[in-house]
Design an enzyme around this catalytic site. Structure first.
Site, PDB file in Angstrom:
ATOM      1  N   ASN A 175      36.179  30.225  50.901  1.00  0.00           N
ATOM      2  CA  ASN A 175      36.725  30.928  49.745  1.00  0.00           C
ATOM      3  C   ASN A 175      38.016  30.253  49.290  1.00  0.00           C
ATOM      4  OD1 ASN A 175      37.354  32.720  47.735  1.00  0.00           O
ATOM      5  ND2 ASN A 175      38.017  34.347  49.117  1.00  0.00           N
ATOM      6  N   ASP A 190      29.886  37.119  37.269  1.00  0.00           N
ATOM      7  CA  ASP A 190      29.612  38.527  36.966  1.00  0.00           C
ATOM      8  C   ASP A 190      29.564  38.762  35.459  1.00  0.00           C
ATOM      9  OD1 ASP A 190      32.307  37.988  36.707  1.00  0.00           O
ATOM     10  OD2 ASP A 190      32.971  39.938  37.454  1.00  0.00           O
ATOM     11  N   ASP A 230      43.056  28.700  34.260  1.00  0.00           N
ATOM     12  CA  ASP A 230      42.484  28.406  32.949  1.00  0.00           C
ATOM     13  C   ASP A 230      43.553  28.217  31.876  1.00  0.00           C
ATOM     14  OD1 ASP A 230      43.198  31.094  32.950  1.00  0.00           O
ATOM     15  OD2 ASP A 230      41.162  31.852  32.651  1.00  0.00           O
TER      16      ASP A 230
END
Length: 668
Positions: free
Chosen positions: A262, A291, A401
């Protein structure tokens, strides 16, 4: 393009909801009339007038008219019933001319509308950047059809924004309509690019499997896909999901599952970026959350727009709510430079519902929204850009981002949040990740991004805002959050050289640390906590749900830090003084209690907050000392991070981080 060989490219085709999903009809087809809101310059600068206008903009203009599901004949054809008028001036079927005008080589477009039905009419419209619309041209079918109507439309008038769209009116009989937007482009732009899709997943095998099926089963999208990388970072593996075999069959050898520890979103996306540029066969890499539900046509549009941009451009999709499916999270986001905080543009709105107010009724949606970045729930990045400016910043989650968008912009590569390209995502408004373990990453990564990109001395207002927010957490008895924020600032001082080393371990460490505090220990059964009791009733019986005035808030800001130094009320050590719902758990309200039961935003649990003046005093001293250190060392720290940026985002640095999972190379 005069004198050069040209070819025709499809820019956009009329599309309709897959699976007859009635909830999203307003994003594709508009049955309502336009009811344009008032111009801001008519409203003027009075604050009360502006507040009233903002409320009016949110009011529904709908009449309750519905499109019948059977009118959708397939993915691209719609039946308009006799006497009915429908507009394609919608999110997915309007043509965002302002964006094509500003960012691409396209100078004019050709709209071809095909009608099957005598006596039917097509009306072509355009809007200006202020939302005012004009009729451009019309055509009426004098035969059963099929009858094609071709309209050549210049992009010259759209320098500040605006849309093209068409309406269809049926005569005495039903009419079937389909349409496409094309343009003549140089032959060297004739072939479409291909895309590697990078999906980072963590214990969401069901979501991820459904997303892979959506991507793999769309025939129109298939030629655009090179590889789909799934970075598996969880313990509940997508390969074990019952829906995965169907996804694997749909994608075939285009699907690659890469298992690793992770490393957060930044570690997952960086792996996808690295694999994409090392493979070297795709034009773009598309960052996409696991998701989400995808409109597959969005990917085609992102690639097509990217192919025709003047310079390599990051092309982002918008995000709609997965639970209120016509509600748009944000139309375009920036990093506000003085505060150095990501936000929706000042002239934009959040949580805009197209089901209650359509595109043609909202002036603000017609002005082109230029952005600093696009969220990586859906963001297309040219592999050329990745090779030049590097991979994601190694920051686990948050700000990867937005920092990347600022970095690309500094290298001359803009980001476009492109209307007509979108995903549906779990809304962030249902969470409060500024209080849980994510608060560490929110603060640490915001400051790191500011050290790298802020143009103001000492980061502008950033340090003052951090200090004020820290004090707010302390007076609200949110000691776990306050401690994580201290840890975040201390870790920044360790320097950029430590970021890669922290990736696999820091989450576990901060979770263990925060669980030492009562406010981080969640209780699903509120009755398991002590009952509410007070030494004496609240002053004048004031309700905890009352919204204070600005004067009252400023008074609380001045007095609350001093109140924390007083002894705690005796009874509060054993019993909470109030039970406060999440929506009312503001710092100025919590600051008046010595203990309280506070529910979480997701509604599943609650925590017991207890005031501790010794903890408060200690954390306040540490926080103020760090604030002063950052003010003193900002310039040197900024130079240190900026000089290290190209190294810590390089493929070589990331390959070293990935070694524990790549040396055996367990790929599918």
């Amino acid at each position: 393009m005069s004198g050069t060989a040209v070819t025709t490219r499809l820019l956009q085709r009329q599309i309709l909801p897959a699976g007859h999903d009635y909830e999203v009809f307003p994003l594709y087809i508009d049955v309502e009339d336009a009811n344009l809101d008032e111009d801001k310059y008519v409203i003027g600068g009075d604050s009360a007038a502006k507040a009233m206008a903002n409320l009016d903009r949110r009011k529904s203009t709908g009449t309750g008219r519905q499109l019948n599901a059977e009118q959708i004949l397939d993915r691209t054809r719609l039946r308009v019933d006799a006497g009915q008028r429908l507009s394609f001036g919608t999110y997915f079927n309007g043509f965002p001319a302002g964006y094509w005008r500003r960012y691409t080589i396209v100078e004019k477009v050709r709209l071809t509308v095909t009608l099957h039905g005598i006596g039917s009419t097509v009306v072509v419209n355009k809007s200006l950047a202020n939302g005012n619309s004009q009729r451009v041209d019309t055509g009426t079918s004098d035969s059963i059809g099929p009858r094609e109507f071709v309209f050549d439309l210049p992009l010259t008038p759209f320098v500040d924004g605006g849309w093209y769209w068409y309406d269809v009116v049926a005569g005495d009989e039903p009419v079937t309509v389909s349409a496409e937007w094309t343009a003549d482009v140089p032959e060297d732009r004739a072939a479409h690019g291909t895309v590697d899709i990078a999906i980072t997943t963590m214990n969401r095998p069901d979501f991820c499997s459904r997303l892979l099926q959506q991507i793999g089963e769309d025939e129109h999208l298939a030629p655009f896909i090179d590889t789909v990388f799934v970075m598996e970072q969880g313990t509940k593996l997508v390969q074990d999901d019952p829906e995965f075999p169907a996804a694997k069959d749909a994608l075939g050898d285009k699907l690659r599952i890469l298992e690793q520890g992770n490393l957060g979103g930044s570690g997952g996306y960086a792996r996808g970026q690295l694999e994409s540029i090392r493979k070297g066969t795709a034009t773009y890499a598309l960052m996409m959350d696991d998701d989400v539900e995808c409109e597959p046509e969005s990917i085609v549009r992102q690639v097509t727009f990217g192919d025709l941009c003047k310079v390599p451009t990051l092309v982002g999709g918008h995000m709609f709510s997965l639970y209120a499916r016509t509600r748009l999270h944000s139309y375009g986001e920036i990093v506000q430079p003085w505060r150095f905080l990501w936000m929706t543009r000042d002239d934009g709105h959040t949580q805009w519902d197209f089901a209650t107010r359509n595109l043609r009724s909202a002036r603000w949606l017609h002005k082109r929204a230029d952005v600093d970045f696009n969220g990586w729930f859906s963001c297309l990045i040219p592999t050329k850009v990745i090779s030049e400016i590097g991979l994601s910043l190694p920051v686990f989650i948050k700000w990867d981002d937005s920092e990347y968008g600022l970095r690309a912009k500094a290298h001359g590569y803009p980001t476009v949040s492109f209307p007509g390209a979108a995903v549906w995502h779990v809304p962030w408004s249902d969470k409060n990740d500024a209080l849980d373990w994510q608060s560490y990453f929110h603060l640490r990564n915001r400051v790191i991004a500011a050290l790298l990109h802020s143009t103001y001395p000492k980061g502008g207002r950033l340090l003052n805002e951090i200090r004020n927010n820290q004090i707010a957490h302390l007076v609200a008895m949110q000691y776990s959050t306050a401690e994580l924020r201290i840890q975040a600032l201390e870790d920044i001082l360790k320097g950029p050289e430590q970021l890669h080393a922290m990736l696999p371990t820091r989450l576990k460490e901060i979770n263990e640390l925060r669980m030492q505090f009562a406010d981080a220990q969640l209780h699903r059964d509120v009755d398991s906590l002590p009952p509410v009791r007070l030494d004496k009733p609240t002053k004048k019986g004031v309700s905890v749900t009352e919204v204070p005035s600005r004067k009252q808030t400023l008074k609380a800001a001045g007095l609350a830090p001093l109140r924390q130094l007083l002894p705690e009320r005796y009874l509060s050590r054993e019993f909470p003084e109030a039970e406060i719902p999440a929506l009312d758990a503001k710092w100025y309200r919590l600051a008046g209690f010595d203990s309280a039961i506070v529910s979480m935003n997701d509604g599943t649990s609650a925590a017991l907050y207890r005031r501790d003046r010794a903890t408060y005093a200690s954390m306040l001293r540490r926080s103020l000392a760090l604030h002063m250190q950052f003010r003193r060392d900002w310039n040197a720290l900024s130079v240190r991070y900026r000089q290290a940026l190209s190294e810590i985002t390089s493929p070589e640095a990331w390959e070293e981080t990935f070694k524990p999972w790549t040396e055996g190379d367990q790929r599918d």
